[in-house]
Write an enzyme that holds these catalytic residues in place. Structure first.
Site, PDB file in Angstrom:
ATOM      1  N   ASP A  11       0.807  -1.226   0.000  1.00  0.00           N
ATOM      2  CA  ASP A  11       0.000   0.000   0.000  1.00  0.00           C
ATOM      3  C   ASP A  11       0.837   1.272   0.000  1.00  0.00           C
ATOM      4  O   ASP A  11       0.445   2.294   0.558  1.00  0.00           O
ATOM      5  CB  ASP A  11      -0.960   0.026   1.212  1.00  0.00           C
ATOM      6  N   LYS A  14       2.016   2.108  -5.148  1.00  0.00           N
ATOM      7  CA  LYS A  14       2.776   1.642  -6.325  1.00  0.00           C
ATOM      8  C   LYS A  14       2.015   1.886  -7.628  1.00  0.00           C
ATOM      9  O   LYS A  14       2.605   2.179  -8.645  1.00  0.00           O
ATOM     10  CB  LYS A  14       3.102   0.145  -6.186  1.00  0.00           C
ATOM     11  N   GLY A  38      -4.014  -4.333  -4.371  1.00  0.00           N
ATOM     12  CA  GLY A  38      -5.005  -3.344  -4.755  1.00  0.00           C
ATOM     13  C   GLY A  38      -4.294  -2.078  -5.175  1.00  0.00           C
ATOM     14  O   GLY A  38      -3.609  -1.456  -4.369  1.00  0.00           O
ATOM     15  N   HIS A  39      -4.374  -1.743  -6.443  1.00  0.00           N
ATOM     16  CA  HIS A  39      -3.690  -0.556  -6.937  1.00  0.00           C
ATOM     17  C   HIS A  39      -4.724   0.447  -7.431  1.00  0.00           C
ATOM     18  O   HIS A  39      -5.539   0.128  -8.289  1.00  0.00           O
ATOM     19  CB  HIS A  39      -2.715  -0.942  -8.065  1.00  0.00           C
ATOM     20  N   GLN A 222       2.291  -6.008  -3.109  1.00  0.00           N
ATOM     21  CA  GLN A 222       2.560  -6.042  -1.656  1.00  0.00           C
ATOM     22  C   GLN A 222       3.858  -5.268  -1.352  1.00  0.00           C
ATOM     23  O   GLN A 222       4.216  -4.393  -2.118  1.00  0.00           O
ATOM     24  CB  GLN A 222       2.635  -7.479  -1.118  1.00  0.00           C
TER      25      GLN A 222
END
Ligand code: IMP
Length: 426
Positions: A11, A14, A38-39, A222
């Site tokens: 988080d 990225k 999750g991006h 991650q």
């Protein structure tokens, strides 16, 4: 070649940085993890939330690869493709290729993820319950199903039979409903046509792209502290998240020669359980969480917040041989009078400057802080380094001195354009 790696617990933002660097990339590849990532990308006010698709998917000029090191939930992938197509993107086999050697996450893996988390009780990891761990377990145990198996129904059925026979033994012991091979097979067949057009030999395509001198960007998911070997084990994910994984997770040996950009948030956050030496259980932690909108993209869980930990980021820089740092969410620190940076730990009166691997002493860690001044006004939206308040420049310089790496990208808002670029890549 450029690699983007998270240096904290994920988080770090990225998605935005990968998207930015993707402007000049021909190919973007993911090499580990799955849809536990999750991006979030914000482009001209429009928000895209990606889990499995590489962040380059929003760019017209790039082809995205999902490497063999990734675990793929075919149902989640089909849904994600549908969802981004609704947002106006067009996904074609020219834009997306998935390695035939990537392993599948099946519904049984998600079920097992939930059961195992519950069984851990107060020692739970806080997984995303996406089936990541159980899918990697089956891969390593050599009973996993690979995405390429979808193209060979007979073989798929026989692989499924032995996998399900294996799991039904433990499922029976738990008193749960036995898995039915025919049902799983037909579920897979219902999604097969949405996935198979994208299956290909990612390793060969990357080797060719490299030989043709194309710009390749590797997108880590991650963070380094969630790495199965080098992270805060056992409170980690089930893949290697460090740069050393790119060659194994894509099949491009030359990938290890890429320029490695380490992503670090200007403070620290963590979802899930496990040690977090600089965690703030006070008003400042609350302030960072609210100002930084710190809720997990995948699970919606509130992220734990704390001060920047230079010990941890330095550790991550060492493992991935990071060349430069991209610092995100600087603007979240606007308004603080003073900012702390962790420069070492005290454990039972002794001072150390690394994260110990013995989890039994984590609870006794006391961070040693260096305090610097905060700044007046806002850094939000600033795009030139010279326009930053002197105290913000000082904060960045202090971090550079502590982690011994240049901070060459600074992000001052979620928008693509609100970024200070101090080095040109590619
Ligand atoms: P798993 O990857 O779902 O098995 O979860 C293991 C640990 O990694 C949990 O603490 C999760 O919250 C964390 N985790 C997994 N993926 C991400 C991510 O993309 N960002 C931040 N934390 C993650």
């Amino acid at each position: 070649m450029i690699t983007v790696i998270g240096t904290q617990w994920g988080d770090e933002g990225k998605g935005k940085i990968v998207d930015l660097l993707a402007e000049r990339a021909d190919f973007i590849a993911r090499f580990q993890g799955g849809n536990n990532a999750g991006h979030t990308l914000v482009i001209d006010g429009k928000t895209y939330k990606l889990n499995l698709l590489p962040s380059g998917i929003v760019r017209d000029n790039t082809q995205s690869f999902i490497g063999n090191g990734v675990v793929v939930d075919p149902f989640a992938l089909a849904a994600e493709i549908e969802s981004v197509e609704k947002e106006g993107l067009t996904i074609t086999p020219e834009k997306l290729m998935i390695s035939d050697k990537a392993h599948l996450i099946l519904p049984i893996h998600k079920t097992l993820d939930g059961i195992m988390e519950d069984a851990r009780g107060d020692q739970n990891i806080g997984t995303t319950k996406k089936g990541i761990g159980p899918a990697y377990e089956d891969k390593v145990a050599r009973r996993g199903i690979r995405i390429g198996d979808l193209q060979n129904p007979e073989h798929l059925k026989s692989r499924l039979q032995s996998l399900i026979d294996h799991h039904n033994i433990s499922i029976k012991g738990l008193g749960l409903k036995q898995q039915n091979v025919d049902e799983i097979y037909s579920e897979l067949m219902s999604v097969k046509d949405k996935i198979t057009p994208y299956i290909g030999a990612v390793d060969q395509s990357l080797v060719k792209a490299h030989a043709d001198n194309k710009n390749i960007l590797f997108e880590g998911a991650q963070g380094s502290l969630l790495d199965i070997d080098h992270g805060t084990y056992p409170f980690v994910t089930s893949s290697n998240t460090v740069a050393g994984q790119i060659s194994a997770g894509t099949g491009l040996g030359a990938a290890r020669k890429s320029h490695v950009v380490g992503l670090a948030k200007a403070y620290t956050t963590r979802v899930g359980t496990g040690p977090f030496p600089t965690e703030l259980d006070d008003d400042i932690g609350q302030y960072l969480g609210e100002k930084g909108h710190e809720f997990g993209t995948v699970t919606g869980r509130k992220r734990r917040c704390g001060w920047f930990d230079a010990v941890l980021v330095k550790h991550s820089c060492r493992i991935s041989d990071i060349d430069s740092i991209a610092l995100t969410k600087l603007d979240v620190l606007d308004g603080l009078n003073e900012i702390n940076i962790c420069v070492g730990y005290t454990i039972n009166e002794s001072k150390i400057d690394y994260l110990p691997s013995d989890i039994t002493i984590w609870n006794t860690i006391k961070p040693i802080y260096k305090t610097v001044s905060g700044w007046d006004g806002t850094t939000a939206g600033i795009q030139n380094f010279d326009d930053l308040p002197i105290e913000a420049k000082n904060y960045i310089q202090t971090l550079e001195d502590l982690i011994e790496k240049p901070i060459s990208i600074i992000s001052t808002s979620p928008e693509r354009s609100d970024t200070i670029l101090r080095e040109s890549y590619f």
